[in-house]
Design a protein around this motif. Structure first.
Motif, PDB file in Angstrom:
ATOM      1  N   SER A  60      -9.200   2.143  -1.981  1.00  0.00           N
ATOM      2  CA  SER A  60      -8.016   3.686  -2.111  1.00  0.00           C
ATOM      3  C   SER A  60      -9.198   4.568  -0.978  1.00  0.00           C
ATOM      4  O   SER A  60     -10.542   4.198  -1.046  1.00  0.00           O
ATOM      5  CB  SER A  60      -7.944   4.438  -3.096  1.00  0.00           C
ATOM      6  OG  SER A  60      -7.725   5.695  -2.676  1.00  0.00           O
TER       7      SER A  60
ATOM      8  N   TYR B 194       0.996  -1.461  -0.053  1.00  0.00           N
ATOM      9  CA  TYR B 194       0.259  -0.290  -0.366  1.00  0.00           C
ATOM     10  C   TYR B 194       1.052   1.323   0.079  1.00  0.00           C
ATOM     11  O   TYR B 194       2.086   1.224   0.275  1.00  0.00           O
ATOM     12  CB  TYR B 194      -0.871   0.268   1.038  1.00  0.00           C
ATOM     13  CG  TYR B 194      -0.656  -0.279   2.675  1.00  0.00           C
ATOM     14  CD1 TYR B 194       0.239   1.241   2.981  1.00  0.00           C
ATOM     15  CD2 TYR B 194       0.358  -1.537   2.661  1.00  0.00           C
ATOM     16  CE1 TYR B 194       0.508   0.846   4.587  1.00  0.00           C
ATOM     17  CE2 TYR B 194       0.670  -1.528   4.298  1.00  0.00           C
ATOM     18  CZ  TYR B 194       1.261  -0.384   5.330  1.00  0.00           C
ATOM     19  OH  TYR B 194       1.376  -0.663   6.241  1.00  0.00           O
TER      20      TYR B 194
ATOM     21  N   HIS C  48      -4.713   0.467  -1.338  1.00  0.00           N
ATOM     22  CA  HIS C  48      -4.096  -0.735  -1.661  1.00  0.00           C
ATOM     23  C   HIS C  48      -4.334  -1.659  -2.587  1.00  0.00           C
ATOM     24  O   HIS C  48      -4.510  -1.360  -3.480  1.00  0.00           O
ATOM     25  CB  HIS C  48      -5.098  -0.755  -0.694  1.00  0.00           C
ATOM     26  CG  HIS C  48      -4.653  -2.789   0.282  1.00  0.00           C
ATOM     27  ND1 HIS C  48      -4.803  -4.160  -0.423  1.00  0.00           N
ATOM     28  CD2 HIS C  48      -4.180  -3.144   1.650  1.00  0.00           C
ATOM     29  CE1 HIS C  48      -4.850  -4.394  -0.136  1.00  0.00           C
ATOM     30  NE2 HIS C  48      -4.150  -4.215   1.621  1.00  0.00           N
TER      31      HIS C  48
END
Length: 110
Positions: free
Chosen positions: A48, A3, A43
């Protein structure tokens, strides 16, 4: 899990720790001189979160948005989210807890 975040200055931060996430969200959104009024975390799953200084949060799958043919936004929103709660949600996404985030009371955008 992979991420990354963007801070209020627009800088990318790869895989920040939970403490760094909290600092980037809480302190960043309180920064009056910020270049951008938001922070975001994306991620590897494509999900998001974006938190804005005014308490608005966006939840979207950026990979699905890119693939969508209609060009419309598929972002969901929450209003009046405190910075500490936003930091908690960012940490959940960093950990891959997509279902926990998706189960909140998100609203469809226009």
């Amino acid at each position: 899990m992979t991420y990354f975040m963007y801070d209020v200055q627009g800088n990318a931060v790869d895989e920040p720790s939970a403490e760094t996430i909290r600092t980037l969200v809480v302190d960043g959104l309180a920064e009056p001189e910020a270049a951008n009024p938001e922070v975001s975390l994306t991620h590897e799953s494509g999900w998001s979160l974006t938190a804005f200084a005014g308490g608005l949060m966006l939840w979207e799958n950026v990979e699905e948005a890119e693939e969508g043919a209609d060009g419309g936004s598929h972002a969901l929103t929450l209003d009046d989210v405190a910075a500490e709660e936003a930091a908690r949600l960012f940490a959940l996404l960093a950990a891959g807890e997509v279902e926990k985030i998706a189960g909140l009371g998100w609203q469809q955008t226009g």
